[in-house]
Design a protein around this motif. Structure first.
Motif, short mmCIF file in Angstrom:
data_model
loop_
_atom_site.label_atom_id
_atom_site.label_comp_id
_atom_site.label_asym_id
_atom_site.label_seq_id
_atom_site.Cartn_x
_atom_site.Cartn_y
_atom_site.Cartn_z
N GLY A 39 52.23 95.03 19.96
CA GLY A 39 53.61 94.64 20.18
C GLY A 39 53.76 93.14 20.31
N ASP A 40 54.90 92.70 20.88
CA ASP A 40 55.11 91.27 21.05
C ASP A 40 54.45 90.80 22.34
OD1 ASP A 40 56.85 91.89 23.18
OD2 ASP A 40 58.63 91.74 21.92
N SER A 41 54.48 89.49 22.56
CA SER A 41 53.71 88.90 23.66
C SER A 41 54.13 89.42 25.03
CB SER A 41 53.82 87.37 23.61
OG SER A 41 55.18 86.97 23.60
N TYR A 42 55.42 89.52 25.27
CA TYR A 42 55.87 89.96 26.59
C TYR A 42 55.55 91.44 26.81
CZ TYR A 42 58.68 91.09 30.63
OH TYR A 42 59.07 91.56 31.86
N LYS A 43 55.81 92.27 25.80
CA LYS A 43 55.51 93.70 25.93
C LYS A 43 54.04 93.91 26.27
CE LYS A 43 55.10 98.01 23.31
NZ LYS A 43 53.64 98.13 23.58
N LEU A 44 53.16 93.17 25.61
CA LEU A 44 51.74 93.33 25.86
C LEU A 44 51.38 92.94 27.29
CD1 LEU A 44 50.22 91.93 22.53
CD2 LEU A 44 50.50 94.32 23.21
N SER A 45 52.01 91.89 27.80
CA SER A 45 51.74 91.46 29.17
C SER A 45 52.17 92.52 30.17
CB SER A 45 52.47 90.14 29.47
OG SER A 45 52.00 89.12 28.62
N VAL A 46 53.31 93.13 29.93
CA VAL A 46 53.79 94.21 30.80
C VAL A 46 52.87 95.42 30.70
CG1 VAL A 46 55.68 95.83 31.25
CG2 VAL A 46 56.19 93.43 30.72
N ASP A 47 52.47 95.75 29.47
CA ASP A 47 51.52 96.86 29.28
C ASP A 47 50.24 96.62 30.07
OD1 ASP A 47 53.21 98.23 27.53
OD2 ASP A 47 52.36 97.30 25.75
N ALA A 48 49.74 95.38 30.00
CA ALA A 48 48.49 95.03 30.70
C ALA A 48 48.64 95.17 32.21
CB ALA A 48 48.07 93.61 30.33
N SER A 49 49.81 94.83 32.73
CA SER A 49 50.02 94.89 34.18
C SER A 49 50.07 96.32 34.71
CB SER A 49 51.31 94.15 34.55
OG SER A 49 52.46 94.88 34.11
N CYS A 126 62.49 82.40 31.79
CA CYS A 126 61.79 82.62 30.53
C CYS A 126 62.58 83.62 29.69
CB CYS A 126 60.40 83.16 30.85
SG CYS A 126 59.20 83.01 29.53
N VAL A 127 62.44 83.54 28.38
CA VAL A 127 63.10 84.52 27.50
C VAL A 127 62.16 84.88 26.35
CG1 VAL A 127 65.44 83.69 27.97
CG2 VAL A 127 64.17 82.74 26.03
N THR A 128 62.40 86.03 25.76
CA THR A 128 61.76 86.42 24.51
C THR A 128 62.81 86.33 23.41
OG1 THR A 128 62.31 88.76 24.74
CG2 THR A 128 60.27 88.01 25.77
N SER A 129 62.38 86.45 22.17
CA SER A 129 63.35 86.39 21.08
C SER A 129 64.32 87.56 21.13
CB SER A 129 62.64 86.34 19.72
OG SER A 129 61.69 87.38 19.61
N SER A 130 63.88 88.69 21.68
CA SER A 130 64.76 89.87 21.74
C SER A 130 65.70 89.83 22.94
CB SER A 130 63.93 91.15 21.79
OG SER A 130 63.05 91.16 22.90
N ARG A 295 57.70 82.59 38.52
CA ARG A 295 59.10 82.56 38.93
C ARG A 295 60.04 82.71 37.75
NH1 ARG A 295 58.20 77.33 42.73
NH2 ARG A 295 57.34 78.38 44.57
N CYS A 296 59.77 81.98 36.68
CA CYS A 296 60.69 82.05 35.54
C CYS A 296 60.56 83.39 34.80
CB CYS A 296 60.51 80.86 34.59
SG CYS A 296 58.99 80.84 33.65
N ILE A 297 59.39 84.02 34.90
CA ILE A 297 59.22 85.35 34.30
C ILE A 297 59.96 86.40 35.14
CG2 ILE A 297 57.56 87.14 33.68
CD1 ILE A 297 55.59 84.91 33.00
N ASP A 298 59.86 86.27 36.46
CA ASP A 298 60.59 87.17 37.35
C ASP A 298 62.10 87.05 37.13
OD1 ASP A 298 58.28 88.09 38.49
OD2 ASP A 298 58.36 86.76 40.23
N GLU A 299 62.55 85.82 36.90
CA GLU A 299 63.97 85.59 36.65
C GLU A 299 64.38 86.20 35.32
OE1 GLU A 299 67.73 83.76 37.92
OE2 GLU A 299 65.97 84.74 38.78
N MET A 300 63.49 86.18 34.34
CA MET A 300 63.76 86.82 33.06
C MET A 300 63.97 88.33 33.25
SD MET A 300 61.33 86.97 29.62
CE MET A 300 59.92 87.66 30.46
N ILE A 301 63.12 88.92 34.06
CA ILE A 301 63.23 90.36 34.32
C ILE A 301 64.55 90.67 35.02
CG2 ILE A 301 62.22 92.30 35.57
CD1 ILE A 301 59.48 90.90 35.12
#
Length: 305
Positions: A39-49, A126-130, A295-301
Motif C-alpha cells: 500500500g501507500d506509506s501511511y497505510k503501511l505505517s499503520v499496518d506495522a503499528s 501531516c497529510v497524505t495525497s488521499s 505530533r503532526c501525525i497525530d494531528e493528521m489522524i
C-alpha cells in the motif's frame, strides 16, 4: 536460486524470525508477492503499528521506514535498501522551513508525509495525497504553508478555495517531469482510455485527467470502474500491478519517465539478505525526534477522522 525459490526462502525466514514485511505499491511485483502488507506509506505505517511482530522490514524508501519507527518506536525497523531515499523528502530541511516559518508566522505548516522525520518535528500537521484536501479543509486557520510538493499543494488549493495556501518550489521530480503534451498525446493515442493521474503531476497534466488521486485512489478507481482501458499517470509499476489484478482490462503507461530509481533500488535479494542478517539498515531515531514528529501525525489522524 530462481525467483520462486528465493521467494519461498524469504517466506520461510520471515516466519522463523517473526518479521513483518511491508512493500510500498511502487515495489516490484516479486517483492509485493512476499509482503505481509502492501500500500501507500501511511497505510503501511499503520499496518506495522498493529501487528505483533517485533521486527518490521520496509521495502520502500527512508522516510517510510522513519514513519514506521515514529508510530512503532518499540519495534525494530529495517530499511531493506539503505540507498533508497526520496528526492522530494530531501529537498527541504528543518533549517530552511524554520526560516520560512519566520516569514509566515501565522500560517499552519502542513507537511506531506513525503518528508523526513526531522522536518516533521517543526510542522503542525501531516497529510497524505488521499487525505490532504479533507485535512486542509478541516484546519481552522485560513492561512496554510504547504510543503514540500507545490503540485499536490496546487491541487489542494483548487479544492480548498477558502484557504490561503502558500507553496514553495518543491515536489516529486518523477511525477513533475511529465508534460501536458505527453498527456495530450497519450489521450490521442488511446482515445477509449481514461487518464488517471497522481496530484504530484503538474496542474496542466492533472487538468486533462479523468481522475486525479493518490496511488491507492488510482488503483481503486481502475479496479471498480466499468471502463476497460486506462492510462496510468503514476509510477509505472502501478500499471503492471493493475494488469495482474484486472486481466480483463488494459492499462497503458502515461510516460516512460515515470520510473522512481529509489523505489526500484530494492531487490528481492535485498529482502533475503536482510532476513539472513546480511543487509539492510536499522532505522534509529532519538526519543525527542519521535515525540515531536509524532505530533503532526497525530494531528493528521485527528483532522482526518
Amino acid at each position: 536460486m530462481n525467483i520462486a525459490q528465493l521467494q519461498q526462502e524469504i517466506l520461510k525466514l520471515k516466519q522463523e524470525k517473526d518479521v513483518c514485511i511491508l512493500a510500498h505499491s511502487y515495489q516490484a511485483r516479486e517483492i509485493c508477492e512476499i509482503a505481509d502488507f502492501t500500500g501507500d506509506s501511511y497505510k503501511l505505517s499503520v499496518d506495522a503499528s498493529k501487528v505483533k511482530n517485533k521486527t518490521i522490514l520496509m521495502c520502500g524508501v527512508r522516510f517510510m521506514a522513519e514513519t514506521c519507527k515514529i508510530l512503532s518506536p518499540e519495534k525494530t525497523v529495517i530499511l531493506a535498501q539503505p540507498m533508497a531515499g526520496c528526492a522530494m523528502a530531501d529537498q527541504m530541511d528543518r533549517v530552511l522551513i524554520s526560516q520560512v516559518k519566520e516569514q509566515y508566522p501565522n500560517h499552519t505548516v502542513v507537511a506531506y508525509i513525503n518528508t523526513t522525520a526531522e522536518l516533521k518535528t517543526i510542522c503542525d500537521v501531516c497529510v497524505t495525497s488521499s487525505s490532504a484536501v479533507k485535512i486542509v479543509n478541516n484546519i481552522e486557520n485560513k492561512d496554510i504553508l504547504f510543503i514540500p510538493d507545490c503540485n499536490l499543494g496546487a491541487f489542494v488549493a483548487e479544492q480548498c478555495p477558502d484557504k490561503n495556501i502558500k507553496l514553495l518550489n518543491g515536489g516529486c521530480p518523477i511525477h513533475a517531469c511529465v508534460s501536458p503534451d505527453e498527456a495530450k498525446a497519450a489521450k490521442e493515442r488511446y482515445p477509449e482510455a481514461e487518464l488517471l493521474v497522481h496530484p504530484e503531476c503538474v496542474p496542466a497534466v492533472c487538468a486533462q485527467a479523468d481522475y486525479v488521486g493518490s496511488t491507492s485512489g488510482i488503483m481503486n478507481y481502475a479496479v471498480n470502474s466499468d471502463k476497460k482501458e486506462f492510462i496510468i499517470g503514476t509510477e509505472i509499476s502501478i500499471a503492471e500491478h493493475l494488469q495482474y489484478m484486472c486481466p480483463d482490462k488494459t492499462f497503458h503507461i502515461l510516460s516512460l519517465k515515470l520510473i522512481c530509481p529509489n523505489m526500484k533500488a530494492t531487490t528481492l535479494v535485498d529482502v533475503y539478505n536482510c532476513l539472513a542478517e546480511n543487509g539492510g539498515e536499522e532505522i534509529e531515531l532519538d526519543d525527542e525526534t519521535i515525540r515531536d514528529a509524532k505530533r503532526c501525525i497525530d494531528e493528521m489522524i485527528r483532522l482526518g477522522d
